[in-house]
Design an enzyme around this catalytic site. Structure first.
Site, PDB file in Angstrom:
ATOM      1  N   LYS A 150       0.844  -1.344  -0.062  1.00 18.80           N
ATOM      2  CA  LYS A 150       0.042  -0.069   0.049  1.00 18.80           C
ATOM      3  C   LYS A 150       1.023   1.197  -0.214  1.00 18.80           C
ATOM      4  CE  LYS A 150      -2.295  -0.743   3.933  1.00 18.80           C
ATOM      5  NZ  LYS A 150      -1.657  -2.194   4.240  1.00 18.80           N
ATOM      6  N   ARG A 184     -10.113   1.015   7.502  1.00 18.16           N
ATOM      7  CA  ARG A 184      -9.874  -0.260   8.047  1.00 18.16           C
ATOM      8  C   ARG A 184     -10.791  -0.983   8.530  1.00 18.16           C
ATOM      9  NH1 ARG A 184      -3.988   0.929   7.889  1.00 18.16           N
ATOM     10  NH2 ARG A 184      -2.987  -0.939   8.304  1.00 18.16           N
ATOM     11  N   ARG A 223      11.462  -5.837   5.873  1.00 22.81           N
ATOM     12  CA  ARG A 223      11.575  -4.313   6.106  1.00 22.81           C
ATOM     13  C   ARG A 223      12.077  -4.211   7.561  1.00 22.81           C
ATOM     14  NH1 ARG A 223       6.086  -1.064   5.733  1.00 22.81           N
ATOM     15  NH2 ARG A 223       5.538  -2.432   7.463  1.00 22.81           N
ATOM     16  N   ARG A 236      11.162  -1.297  12.127  1.00 23.98           N
ATOM     17  CA  ARG A 236       9.763  -0.698  12.459  1.00 23.98           C
ATOM     18  C   ARG A 236       9.393  -1.645  13.711  1.00 23.98           C
ATOM     19  NH1 ARG A 236       5.295   0.532   8.188  1.00 23.98           N
ATOM     20  NH2 ARG A 236       3.714  -0.529   9.676  1.00 23.98           N
ATOM     21  N   ARG A 276      -1.451  -8.778  13.032  1.00 22.80           N
ATOM     22  CA  ARG A 276      -2.002  -7.674  12.084  1.00 22.80           C
ATOM     23  C   ARG A 276      -2.799  -8.330  10.936  1.00 22.80           C
ATOM     24  NH1 ARG A 276       3.673  -4.999  11.274  1.00 22.80           N
ATOM     25  NH2 ARG A 276       2.650  -4.156   9.393  1.00 22.80           N
TER      26      ARG A 276
END
Ligand code: B4P
Length: 189
Positions: free
Chosen positions: A17, A91, A130, A136, A147
């Site tokens: 996204k 969401r 990532r 992160r 998630r």
């Protein structure tokens, strides 16, 4: 009288996204509104909202609809006409309903919703990649699985929400970033 363009980019965590939102917003001269980026900015600045959001994001849950909708409203109020690409919002069904109400206030509506489709194993690999590069705090395997679960439970039903409103395109999100971008561009009016 406001006119404009409102694109929604949806997909599970790691679907691309954020990556595609950058490119699409630039190519169509839209303002990119990423609720994830806005929240991370609040967390970094240690605002009241950031302090509330941090623990929620770190355990892979969704921040409350009220806080998110208020944050989006204040951004949309700066737009005349509304020309936005929404990345990661809505969401939940209450967020989608609130968006419809909000846009109606601005004489606008959703122009198109794009859902990126990627199988879970590929998503987990991307996010772990990532994690190595960016560190992160919500990109660890336990939180990633949470998630995914939250996405399937709370966000996936929105595909139907936009399908019945005739503006949903499901795009294969596996392939190079350029290939995915081309596929999205092909279906947009
Ligand atoms: P987000 O920031 O939206 O995070 P995300 O779902 O993980 O997607 P992101 O955009 O970062 O990743 P992308 O798929 O582009 O949300 C984070 C948290 O904020 C949520 O868990 C929630 O707590 C909160 N939140 C945000 N919005 C909310 C809302 N509306 N309501 C309530 N809570 C909210 O990319 C991932 C990786 O894949 C990248 O490393 C990228 O380089 C790579 N990649 C992308 N495309 C690729 C491709 N084609 N091939 C290979 N790799 C690719």
């Amino acid at each position: 009288m406001r006119t404009g363009e409102v694109l929604i980019l949806m997909g599970p965590p790691g679907a691309g996204k954020g990556t595609q939102a950058e490119r699409l917003a630039a190519s169509r001269c839209l303002t990119k509104l990423s609720t994830g980026d806005m929240l991370r900015d609040h967390v970094q600045r240690e605002t009241e909202l950031g302090l509330k959001a941090r623990a929620i994001m770190d355990r892979g849950d969704l921040v409350s609809d009220d806080l998110i909708v208020a944050m989006v409203r204040s951004e949309l109020e700066t737009q005349e006409p509304v020309r936005v690409l929404l990345d990661g919002f809505p969401r939940t069904t209450p967020q989608a309903e609130a968006l419809d109400t909000l846009l109606a206030e601005f004489n606008s509506e959703v122009s198109a919703a794009i859902a990126l489709d990627v199988v879970e194993d590929v998503l987990v690999q991307r996010l772990l990649g990532r994690a190595e590069q960016e560190g992160r705090s919500d990109d660890n395997e336990e939180t990633i699985r949470k998630r995914m679960h939250v996405y399937n439970e709370k966000t996936a039903p929105l595909l139907r929400y936009y399908q019945v409103r005739c503006c949903l395109s499901v795009i294969d999100g596996v392939g190079s970033m350029d290939e995915v971008f081309d596929r999205i561009s092909e279906v947009l009016p």
